[in-house]
Write a protein that holds these residues in place. Sequence first.
Motif, PDB file in Angstrom:
ATOM      1  N   VAL A 178       5.449  17.753  -6.407  1.00 19.78           N
ATOM      2  CA  VAL A 178       6.351  18.905  -6.719  1.00 19.78           C
ATOM      3  C   VAL A 178       7.889  18.619  -7.320  1.00 19.78           C
ATOM      4  O   VAL A 178       8.258  19.381  -8.305  1.00 19.78           O
ATOM      5  N   ALA A 179       8.288  17.582  -6.917  1.00 21.64           N
ATOM      6  CA  ALA A 179       9.571  17.201  -7.513  1.00 21.64           C
ATOM      7  C   ALA A 179       9.561  16.948  -9.074  1.00 21.64           C
ATOM      8  O   ALA A 179      10.558  16.965  -9.805  1.00 21.64           O
ATOM      9  N   GLY A 180       8.300  16.320  -9.533  1.00 19.63           N
ATOM     10  CA  GLY A 180       8.135  16.087 -10.952  1.00 19.63           C
ATOM     11  C   GLY A 180       8.060  14.764 -11.145  1.00 19.63           C
ATOM     12  O   GLY A 180       7.480  14.321 -12.243  1.00 19.63           O
ATOM     13  N   SER A 181       8.680  13.707 -10.490  1.00 13.75           N
ATOM     14  CA  SER A 181       8.516  12.148 -10.863  1.00 13.75           C
ATOM     15  C   SER A 181       9.041  11.482  -9.646  1.00 13.75           C
ATOM     16  O   SER A 181       9.864  12.008  -8.683  1.00 13.75           O
ATOM     17  N   VAL A 182       8.891  10.185  -9.605  1.00 16.09           N
ATOM     18  CA  VAL A 182       9.267   9.196  -8.359  1.00 16.09           C
ATOM     19  C   VAL A 182      10.757   9.360  -8.511  1.00 16.09           C
ATOM     20  O   VAL A 182      11.679   9.362  -7.683  1.00 16.09           O
ATOM     21  N   THR A 205       1.005   2.972  -7.748  1.00 19.03           N
ATOM     22  CA  THR A 205       0.715   2.194  -8.636  1.00 19.03           C
ATOM     23  C   THR A 205       1.948   1.258  -9.161  1.00 19.03           C
ATOM     24  O   THR A 205       3.077   1.324  -8.370  1.00 19.03           O
ATOM     25  N   LEU A 206       1.734  -0.086  -9.653  1.00 13.37           N
ATOM     26  CA  LEU A 206       2.920  -0.898 -10.065  1.00 13.37           C
ATOM     27  C   LEU A 206       3.879  -0.361 -10.976  1.00 13.37           C
ATOM     28  O   LEU A 206       5.047  -0.337 -10.847  1.00 13.37           O
ATOM     29  N   ALA A 207       3.370   0.871 -11.954  1.00 14.16           N
ATOM     30  CA  ALA A 207       4.227   1.367 -12.557  1.00 14.16           C
ATOM     31  C   ALA A 207       5.151   2.278 -11.877  1.00 14.16           C
ATOM     32  O   ALA A 207       6.425   2.401 -12.155  1.00 14.16           O
ATOM     33  N   ASN A 224      -2.512   2.087  -0.336  1.00 11.26           N
ATOM     34  CA  ASN A 224      -3.852   2.033  -0.531  1.00 11.26           C
ATOM     35  C   ASN A 224      -4.132   1.074  -1.717  1.00 11.26           C
ATOM     36  O   ASN A 224      -4.833   1.265  -2.639  1.00 11.26           O
ATOM     37  N   MET A 225      -3.200   0.075  -1.850  1.00 11.30           N
ATOM     38  CA  MET A 225      -3.363  -0.906  -2.993  1.00 11.30           C
ATOM     39  C   MET A 225      -4.195  -2.114  -2.386  1.00 11.30           C
ATOM     40  O   MET A 225      -3.875  -2.612  -1.095  1.00 11.30           O
TER      41      MET A 225
END
Length: 289
Positions: A178-182, A205-207, A224-225
């Motif tokens: 919802v916020a748009g990005s990390v 993810t690592l990214a 969940n890695m």
Amino acid sequence: MTALAAQLPRHLVDKAVLAALEEDIGLAGDLTSQATLAPDAWAKASLSAREPGVIAGLDLAAAAFRHVGAGVTFTPLLADGDRVEAGSVVAEVEGPARLVMSGERVALNFINHLSGIASLTRTYADAIAGTGARICDTRKTTPGLRAFEKFAVRCGGGSNHRFALDDAILIKDNHIAVAGSVTAAYKAAEAFAGHLVAIEIEVTTLAELDEALAAGARIVLLDNMDNDTLRKAVERTAGRARLEASGGVKLDRVRSIAETGVDYISTSQITMGAKPLDLGLDVTIGHSK
């Protein structure tokens, strides 16, 4: 340094136990005990473990007998967090037989359930001993029993994650969506939080990990890695943030997760997957006064 023993707030114990007694004893009282036991009958009983485990919930058991009526004494012989073997006597109960019988089930329901959580937590904690990682609970708890179940986790050698939505910020995947990005989610949380409020952000993810670290994250949940990805996450982070592994954590994998170098491992298994520890109350002396 060894952590000090956890302690349950008395008002929470009393509130939960009174509600449980009201539910169990009902409006007419314990019909079986009234029908079969004389008013002056006296009983002494032992609360014993029927299988190995770790004890938790003695305050709740004591409160059950304290609130069921005057004259019942509950004497613990062990402490919360103690390990027991089959046959170990955990506590002794003595008093008017009708009251002892009326408080028995509520006392056992609490201590059996919480000792089961403490026992399973201890199994997880022992499995990762020496790695430097700590086993943590989650908010996946029985409604109304969270404070007690998280107390049991500590009795079993685990650590508590946040207790509720209001004691820390945990930015999850849906918040990020919802916020748009990390970056956007983390920066918004950083601007909002008081200086004593912890902020943790979940990445898959690592990214996303790289983005979270660049945004200034100091606590990151790796969701969940697999173990290889967890190891890479630890290498990339290089001590810049505390790392928590979560998702699909089972006992047969927890050691290998800990050996990747993460700081924390959170799992709902220790609260939602624990079976009650088998403890029973057996009368050792019964007579009329």
